[in-house]
Design an enzyme around this catalytic site. Sequence first.
Site: not given
Ligand SMILES: *Cc1c(COP(=O)(O)O)cnc(C)c1O
Length: 394
Positions: A181, A209, A240
């Site tokens: 990320s 991601h 996301k």
């Molecule tokens: C953003 C993210 C999460 C968490 O996801 P949410 O739906 O925002 O709680 C988990 N793992 C990674 C690698 C992320 O980038």
Amino acid sequence: MTNHMKFLDEVLDDLREKKIFRELTVIESCQGPRVKIRGKEVINLSSNNYLGLNTHPKLKEAALKAIEKYGVGSGAVRTIAGTLDIHKKVEERIAEFKKTESAILFQSGEIANQGTIPAIMGRDDVIFSDELNHASIIDGCRLSRAEIKVYTHCDMDSLEKLLKEYKGTGKKLIISDGVFSMDGDICPLPSIAELGEKYGAITMVDDAHASGVLGRNGRGTVDHFDLHGRIDIQMGTLSKAVGCMGGYIAGSKALRDYLIHFSRPFLFSTSHPPSVPASILAAIDVLENEPEIIDRLWANAEFFKKGLKDLGFDTGISQTPITPVIVGEASLAMKMSDMLLEDGVFGQGIGFPTVPRGKARIRTIVTAAHTNEDFSIALEKFEKVGKELDIIQK
Ligand SMILES: *Cc1c(COP(=O)(O)O)cnc(C)c1O
């Protein structure tokens, strides 16, 4: 404040002194390619809203219809009375989309990791975890009380060495972000699948991601590498690129049945409001029927990344739309972020502990919804601020 809470101010004053204290940036508009901050419209390079789906008319319509039909809350945890037909339907749809036997929905991606890793791993087990894995993976691993062996980032020799050395008899799990990320690089999933097979380890990938970004129609890293059936647990987020909210675990039917019995957030926290699964269903329709949005995301990302590189910025090892502009010290990243915002570009500064010390950065993500005009303005401002701060040559 009572005396025993004074430590809060001490710690916060220390952050202020180091110039890394942050106020939350408040967005006064919808989350789009441009957003309003303190009354001013700025170009937004800080969201994870890769495809702009959060404002897609089909998703909004689906959410509104679900509110009309079901109201705004689900009223209970899933195992008591909080499983509505639409929660079940979205899980079936996710499984079909991911080409797995089954899927299970969680309130968020963070919760999917925290609810799954400790459910399947325990005190006598061992987890092999990439050193740059997301905080929610690290938290899930810690909650499990399993032994944690951290391997060098994406280094399969380092992973294999640890697997070879391990003499215990517990279950083994190899876990990695699919797309990292903060750096935007892709994990070597084919090698992870092979090592899992060779050493009898469960394999799990966090596609937060990659969901909606990588693979056919945004099916994620397993599809990107054609590894269907070879990765045991696929986790992803719906918050996301998918534009909604939630996390999922896709895998075997037994995995779903098991998590329903043993995953603590599944058992003890209320399910999504019905508008959420409704908009997720609409989002999967869009991914399947309008894949040109994903093509546009990748074209935009390549264009912007090349622009930053041509200006002389260090964009690291990114292979995806996540493009860091690495500047070094956290205070410099925060200063650059503030100056960019002053000039109408919102790129969040990120420092330790989210990234290693000395690797502070402005982390940019372009979306399918950005225009060429957005990019030419943003690049011009990056050039101006980068030169003023001596990050790139004048
Ligand atoms: C953003 C993210 C999460 C968490 O996801 P949410 O739906 O925002 O709680 C988990 N793992 C990674 C690698 C992320 O980038």
